[in-house]
Design a protein around this motif. Structure first.
Motif, PDB file in Angstrom:
ATOM      1  N   UNK A  32     -61.248 -63.395-124.333  1.00 52.91           N
ATOM      2  CA  UNK A  32     -59.937 -63.017-123.835  1.00 52.91           C
ATOM      3  C   UNK A  32     -59.715 -61.766-124.118  1.00 52.91           C
ATOM      4  N   UNK A  33     -60.307 -61.027-125.239  1.00 47.34           N
ATOM      5  CA  UNK A  33     -59.968 -59.696-125.790  1.00 47.34           C
ATOM      6  C   UNK A  33     -60.426 -58.628-124.674  1.00 47.34           C
ATOM      7  N   UNK A  34     -61.739 -59.371-124.056  1.00 46.55           N
ATOM      8  CA  UNK A  34     -62.356 -58.033-123.224  1.00 46.55           C
ATOM      9  C   UNK A  34     -61.538 -58.297-121.911  1.00 46.55           C
ATOM     10  N   UNK A  35     -60.645 -59.100-121.626  1.00 43.11           N
ATOM     11  CA  UNK A  35     -60.123 -59.208-120.317  1.00 43.11           C
ATOM     12  C   UNK A  35     -58.899 -58.443-120.338  1.00 43.11           C
ATOM     13  N   UNK A  36     -58.506 -57.802-119.143  1.00 40.50           N
ATOM     14  CA  UNK A  36     -57.050 -57.313-118.938  1.00 40.50           C
ATOM     15  C   UNK A  36     -56.167 -58.468-118.343  1.00 40.50           C
ATOM     16  N   UNK A  37     -54.864 -58.409-118.564  1.00 39.39           N
ATOM     17  CA  UNK A  37     -53.929 -59.444-118.086  1.00 39.39           C
ATOM     18  C   UNK A  37     -54.302 -60.106-116.882  1.00 39.39           C
ATOM     19  N   UNK A  38     -54.458 -59.249-115.870  1.00 39.93           N
ATOM     20  CA  UNK A  38     -54.783 -59.624-114.498  1.00 39.93           C
ATOM     21  C   UNK A  38     -55.971 -60.369-114.257  1.00 39.93           C
ATOM     22  N   UNK A  39     -56.990 -59.949-115.009  1.00 38.96           N
ATOM     23  CA  UNK A  39     -58.401 -60.499-114.996  1.00 38.96           C
ATOM     24  C   UNK A  39     -58.349 -61.918-115.793  1.00 38.96           C
ATOM     25  N   UNK A  40     -57.702 -61.899-116.806  1.00 43.29           N
ATOM     26  CA  UNK A  40     -57.442 -63.280-117.756  1.00 43.29           C
ATOM     27  C   UNK A  40     -56.778 -64.257-116.927  1.00 43.29           C
ATOM     28  N   UNK A  41     -55.584 -63.782-116.055  1.00 51.23           N
ATOM     29  CA  UNK A  41     -55.023 -64.802-115.411  1.00 51.23           C
ATOM     30  C   UNK A  41     -55.751 -65.345-114.225  1.00 51.23           C
ATOM     31  N   UNK A  42     -56.659 -64.328-113.635  1.00 49.71           N
ATOM     32  CA  UNK A  42     -57.552 -64.825-112.321  1.00 49.71           C
ATOM     33  C   UNK A  42     -58.520 -65.902-113.098  1.00 49.71           C
ATOM     34  N   UNK A  43     -58.987 -65.495-114.146  1.00 46.60           N
ATOM     35  CA  UNK A  43     -60.230 -66.524-114.924  1.00 46.60           C
ATOM     36  C   UNK A  43     -59.561 -67.894-115.112  1.00 46.60           C
ATOM     37  N   UNK A  44     -58.375 -67.821-115.327  1.00 50.81           N
ATOM     38  CA  UNK A  44     -57.607 -69.193-116.229  1.00 50.81           C
ATOM     39  C   UNK A  44     -57.385 -69.889-114.777  1.00 50.81           C
ATOM     40  N   UNK A  45     -56.907 -69.122-113.721  1.00 56.81           N
ATOM     41  CA  UNK A  45     -56.696 -69.965-112.501  1.00 56.81           C
ATOM     42  C   UNK A  45     -57.890 -70.610-111.889  1.00 56.81           C
ATOM     43  N   UNK A  46     -58.907 -69.747-111.814  1.00 56.29           N
ATOM     44  CA  UNK A  46     -60.419 -70.156-111.520  1.00 56.29           C
ATOM     45  C   UNK A  46     -60.717 -71.283-112.361  1.00 56.29           C
ATOM     46  N   UNK A  47     -60.613 -71.400-113.665  1.00 59.95           N
ATOM     47  CA  UNK A  47     -61.302 -72.130-114.534  1.00 59.95           C
ATOM     48  C   UNK A  47     -60.202 -73.707-114.230  1.00 59.95           C
ATOM     49  N   UNK A  48     -59.179 -73.418-113.867  1.00 63.11           N
ATOM     50  CA  UNK A  48     -58.340 -74.715-113.716  1.00 63.11           C
ATOM     51  C   UNK A  48     -58.875 -75.252-112.444  1.00 63.11           C
ATOM     52  N   UNK A  49     -59.187 -74.625-111.386  1.00 65.03           N
ATOM     53  CA  UNK A  49     -59.792 -75.029-110.235  1.00 65.03           C
ATOM     54  C   UNK A  49     -61.210 -75.850-110.417  1.00 65.03           C
ATOM     55  N   UNK A  50     -61.874 -75.107-111.428  1.00 62.26           N
ATOM     56  CA  UNK A  50     -63.017 -75.770-111.613  1.00 62.26           C
ATOM     57  C   UNK A  50     -63.180 -77.166-112.465  1.00 62.26           C
ATOM     58  N   UNK A  51     -62.096 -77.059-113.223  1.00 61.45           N
ATOM     59  CA  UNK A  51     -62.273 -78.216-114.164  1.00 61.45           C
ATOM     60  C   UNK A  51     -61.717 -79.581-112.978  1.00 61.45           C
ATOM     61  N   UNK A  52     -60.732 -79.046-112.262  1.00 59.34           N
ATOM     62  CA  UNK A  52     -60.550 -80.225-111.248  1.00 59.34           C
ATOM     63  C   UNK A  52     -61.694 -80.638-110.501  1.00 59.34           C
ATOM     64  N   UNK A  53     -62.403 -79.636-110.339  1.00 60.92           N
ATOM     65  CA  UNK A  53     -63.727 -79.869-109.365  1.00 60.92           C
ATOM     66  C   UNK A  53     -64.609 -80.870-110.292  1.00 60.92           C
ATOM     67  N   UNK A  54     -64.966 -80.404-111.419  1.00 64.33           N
ATOM     68  CA  UNK A  54     -65.692 -81.175-112.398  1.00 64.33           C
ATOM     69  C   UNK A  54     -65.232 -82.612-112.567  1.00 64.33           C
ATOM     70  N   UNK A  55     -63.764 -82.819-112.716  1.00 67.45           N
ATOM     71  CA  UNK A  55     -63.405 -84.005-112.860  1.00 67.45           C
ATOM     72  C   UNK A  55     -63.167 -85.051-111.690  1.00 67.45           C
ATOM     73  N   UNK A  56     -63.494 -84.278-110.495  1.00 67.24           N
ATOM     74  CA  UNK A  56     -63.404 -84.967-108.922  1.00 67.24           C
ATOM     75  C   UNK A  56     -61.717 -85.180-108.784  1.00 67.24           C
ATOM     76  N   UNK A  57     -60.983 -84.214-109.334  1.00 66.28           N
ATOM     77  CA  UNK A  57     -59.590 -84.326-108.910  1.00 66.28           C
ATOM     78  C   UNK A  57     -59.445 -83.638-107.818  1.00 66.28           C
ATOM     79  N   UNK A  58     -59.057 -84.101-106.624  1.00 66.65           N
ATOM     80  CA  UNK A  58     -59.061 -83.390-105.332  1.00 66.65           C
ATOM     81  C   UNK A  58     -57.641 -83.228-104.871  1.00 66.65           C
ATOM     82  N   UNK A  59     -56.492 -83.864-105.285  1.00 72.60           N
ATOM     83  CA  UNK A  59     -55.243 -83.820-104.477  1.00 72.60           C
ATOM     84  C   UNK A  59     -54.697 -82.603-105.001  1.00 72.60           C
ATOM     85  N   UNK A  60     -54.010 -81.759-104.061  1.00 71.97           N
ATOM     86  CA  UNK A  60     -53.743 -80.357-104.425  1.00 71.97           C
ATOM     87  C   UNK A  60     -52.342 -80.403-105.518  1.00 71.97           C
TER      88      UNK A  60
END
Lengths: 156, 405
Positions: B241-269
């Motif tokens: 997180x130190x290596x990321x700028x604020x916008x990048x960090x937010x983008x990564x977190x958002x993408x991570x959340x989506x990937x967690x849902x995908x891993x857990x097979x959570x599909x509802x929006x």
């Protein structure tokens, strides 16, 4: 829109109260009691003030008509103090309505007031307001009915 | 529903837009006043021509809430301009009834999917929600929320009222339940014990630490279901997180959340959006924690030594008698000839502190109190003492039993 008093057509209510009192005169006259226009105006204004002072809102027919109809045949009310008696009864009615936490319906409360006014109070408003009704209202909180009596047969 | 009084907002907006004029507003106000009169008459069942202002205000709020909620739910803003308030209120009641039934079904689903981790506030809230459906009065007090709903959601419901609040609360709780159910219960319990050792007794959200560690593990490239994040891994995440700028960090977190849902097979929006929001709200905390030197409090490790928990005593009062029964008991006690009979009646029939206090106030005088207290254990006496301590200094009972404690 939460401030309902903004919408309250107080003026209309006064007009309605005066019209009802005017109708009541036809009946109360049989007992030698009547209200003049200024007296009706005053009663209607004090009606609004009594509601405000006791923190209540009234809809439909006001209580004054019921009070007149119930009390006009009392042997203890005379033309001289008629207006003042109605004013006091009105104030007392709303006060005790609050005191009883609204557990006594209007008609029952007025009936009891009349019963005690003509009976034990012998026309004394002070007795009616300060002793008997307070006792009644306190006891309604404990579930006693209007005509319940204590162990000695005295009404609450 | 974002606002507490959609009807007022809608009518004011319509007035500004010119869709309503002053005359229309007067008509609406007049109709609302008449509705209030009708509602008051129904509420008092014709027994009383007047009600306390507070009661009238609550009845009025209920009318405004019902109509506003109905217009918003049906998306029918023009109803305010065209329809009359009476019809709108009737229509809102039908819809409210429908939603109440749906809400009951939703509560059953929530209860069935509740994470079995022993959280008291969660359990009490389920009971409180049941209470809501038993006590909710959509006819006169549709805006109220009876029942205690204490459990803290990760994403609290915005200020709404009545069934609208409970419906949204249940939807969110179900999202949290479904997410937590993707993990082994014992793993969730271990995580909760590490992140908040007293979680069973406190108003602690269960979903949040699970969601956060799942996201953390995904960022570390590990199986999200494990939930453990070691001290080394915390340091790696801090570097990341130190290596990321604020916008990048937010983008990564958002993408991570989506990937967690995908891993857990959570599909509802809705569930994905909920996790995304939770994850995004994490960033300011991460930033502060990095400045403080460690991410231990944000991504707790399951291997952390559990903290020592101070022993506390909780007292739950027994069931109080109904007023009629209490009055009868008081009469019976007062009719007793001997103190021992009085004490026996108290022992047999009084099962709550509040009932005991009522009885003490009017049935036990002077030495009678002393004799009753002699039979009490230290715990009972201590509870009575605490009860007195919580009273204002000027307080004293009629029988002055408190002086003998």
């Amino acid at each position: 829109m939460d401030e309902i008093s903004v919408f309250s057509p107080v003026g209309l209510q006064k007009v309605k109260t005066i019209a009802e009192l005017r109708e009541c005169n036809d009946i109360s006259l049989r007992y030698g009691l009547s209200l003049s226009e200024p007296q009706m105006q005053n009663l209607a204004e004090r009606h609004v003030a009594a509601l405000r002072d006791t923190g209540r809102i009234e809809f439909g027919s006001g209580i004054l008509k019921k009070l007149v109809m119930q009390f006009c045949d009392s042997p203890f009310i005379f033309q001289d103090g008629y207006e003042d008696t109605l004013l006091e009864l009105q104030d007392a009615f709303y006060y005790f309505k609050n005191e009883s936490k609204d557990r006594i319906p209007d008609d029952e409360l007025i009936e009891f007031m009349k019963q005690v006014f003509d009976g034990r109070a012998q026309g004394s408003l002070e007795y009616l307001c300060n002793i008997t009704l307070e006792e009644l209202c306190r006891n309604t909180r404990y579930g006693y009915a209007v005509d319940d009596t204590d162990r000695n047969g005295h009404m609450f | 529903m974002e606002s507490n009084n959609y009807l007022a907002e809608l009518s004011n907006q319509a007035l500004r837009d010119g869709r309503l004029d002053e005359k229309d507003m007067l008509r609406i106000q007049n109709e609302l006043w008449l509705l209030l009169a009708q509602q008051t008459e129904s509420y008092t069942m014709g027994d009383s021509s007047s009600v306390p202002t507070e009661t009238a205000l609550e009845l009025f709020k209920s009318i405004c809430f019902s109509i506003g909620w109905y217009l918003q739910e049906t998306g029918n803003d023009t109803g305010l301009m065209m329809g009359n308030m009476q019809d709108l209120l009737q229509a809102s009641r039908a819809l409210l009834q429908e939603r109440i039934e749906e809400g009951k079904k939703l509560l059953r689903r929530v209860a069935a999917s509740a994470p079995p981790v022993g959280s008291r506030s969660y359990r009490d809230t389920l009971a409180g929600l049941g209470e809501f459906f038993r006590c909710y009065d959509c006819r006169f007090f549709a805006h109220e929320i009876p029942g205690n709903i204490d459990y803290q959601l990760n994403q609290p419901v915005a200020e709404t009222m009545g069934i609208a609040y409970v419906e949204e609360y249940l939807h969110r709780l179900l999202i949290e339940n479904k997410f937590c159910r993707s993990f082994q219960t014992k793993t969730v319990i271990s995580l909760l014990e590490c992140s908040c050792p007293e979680y069973r007794e406190l108003l602690v959200n269960i979903y949040e630490p699970v969601a956060v560690n799942a996201v953390g593990r995904l960022l570390l490239g590990k199986d999200v279901r494990g939930l453990d994040i070691s001290t080394d891994e915390q340091a790696r995440l801090a570097d990341y997180f130190r290596s990321l700028a604020q916008d990048e960090a937010r983008k990564e977190l958002r993408s991570a959340a989506d990937r967690v849902c995908s891993e857990l097979r959570i599909t509802d929006s809705a569930s994905c959006a909920y996790l995304r929001q939770t994850t995004l709200e994490l960033y300011p905390r991460i930033k502060t924690a990095i400045a403080g030197g460690s991410l231990e409090e944000i991504f707790p490790s399951l291997r952390r030594e559990p903290m020592e928990v101070a022993a506390t005593t909780h007292y739950i009062d027994g069931e109080t008698m109904d007023d009629k029964k209490l009055r009868t008991l008081i009469d019976e006690i007062n009719d007793c000839r001997s103190v021992s009979d009085k004490i026996a009646l108290v022992r047999q029939q009084v099962h709550s502190l509040s009932d005991l206090v009522e009885v003490l106030n009017v049935c036990f005088w002077g030495d009678e109190c002393r004799q009753l207290f002699e039979g009490f254990g230290e715990t009972e006496l201590d509870l009575l003492r605490r009860y007195c301590q919580e009273k204002p200094e000027s307080w004293s009972s009629d029988s002055e039993w408190e002086d003998l404690l």
